[in-house]
Scaffold this motif. Structure first.
Motif, PDB file in Angstrom:
ATOM      1  N   CYS A   9      44.724 -26.393 -17.469  1.00  0.00           N
ATOM      2  CA  CYS A   9      45.967 -27.016 -16.986  1.00  0.00           C
ATOM      3  C   CYS A   9      45.870 -27.351 -15.505  1.00  0.00           C
ATOM      4  N   ASP A  44      52.359 -28.596 -17.596  1.00  0.00           N
ATOM      5  CA  ASP A  44      53.102 -27.333 -17.553  1.00  0.00           C
ATOM      6  C   ASP A  44      53.643 -26.961 -18.928  1.00  0.00           C
ATOM      7  N   TYR A  71      52.175 -19.872 -12.315  1.00  0.00           N
ATOM      8  CA  TYR A  71      51.679 -21.249 -12.230  1.00  0.00           C
ATOM      9  C   TYR A  71      52.812 -22.225 -12.528  1.00  0.00           C
ATOM     10  N   LEU A  72      53.547 -21.948 -13.595  1.00  0.00           N
ATOM     11  CA  LEU A  72      54.653 -22.832 -13.961  1.00  0.00           C
ATOM     12  C   LEU A  72      55.735 -22.841 -12.886  1.00  0.00           C
ATOM     13  N   SER A  75      54.505 -24.537  -9.751  1.00  0.00           N
ATOM     14  CA  SER A  75      54.300 -25.963 -10.027  1.00  0.00           C
ATOM     15  C   SER A  75      55.642 -26.692  -9.980  1.00  0.00           C
TER      16      SER A  75
END
Length: 179
Positions: A9, A44, A71-72, A75
């Motif tokens: 990703c 995502d 990460y999400l 982001s």
């Protein structure tokens, strides 16, 4: 498996970003560039689906699930500004645009910049913790989700350190211009 999805990703994010900017500026295809840039957040959603599926299949939550949430979250918080950062550089390099805007280097303007960046970090933390909480509720087993609680605690500590080390420090001891 989830680590590979996270890495994929991250690579997908940058590939779509660069492809969108290349289409937009050197290839002069603004519609294609815009379409590719709109696809960046879909990366995502892939990560969210992979993490949920892994937990649904009975996996015990570990640091990788926490990393997926972080990460999400980050982001969401920093994605737009990262795209704007890259867009300014591509526009300057390939389309004769103005030089990229640089953050202030000293004084109260620098302190305001640090507070804005920390506020984005706070948003990322909130999204990540909400996702961690949702995963904990989704699994419904305290033993299988202990790592998610630990990850949320570590994110909180990191956010507090960031608060003190940058925005608070720059507010109390603002940098002065060099003579």
């Amino acid at each position: 498996m989830l680590v590979a999805v996270i890495v994929g990703c991250e690579i997908g994010f940058w590939v779509l970003l660069v492809a969108g900017l290349v289409a937009r500026y050197p290839l002069r295809r603004p519609r294609l560039g815009a379409a590719l840039l709109v696809c960046v957040p879909l990366v995502d959603l892939v990560l969210l689906a992979a993490a949920a599926l892994d937990l649904r299949r009975g996996a015990t939550a570990d640091t990788t699930h926490g990393l997926a949430a972080a990460y999400l979250g980050f982001s969401v918080a920093f994605g737009h500004s990262m795209i704007r950062w890259a867009d300014q550089r591509f526009a300057h390099r390939f389309a004769g645009g103005p030089p990229p805007v640089r953050p202030p280097r000293h004084g109260w303007a620098r302190a305001r910049h640090e507070w804005r960046e920390w506020a984005k970090g706070l948003l990322g933390w909130a999204v990540a913790c909400a996702l961690l909480g949702a995963a904990i509720a989704f699994v419904g087993d305290a033993e299988r989700t202990r790592a998610l609680w630990d990850f949320a605690r570590a994110l909180t500590i990191a956010l507090v350190i960031w608060l003190v080390a940058f925005p608070v420090w720059e507010t109390i001891f603002p940098r002065r211009p060099r003579r």
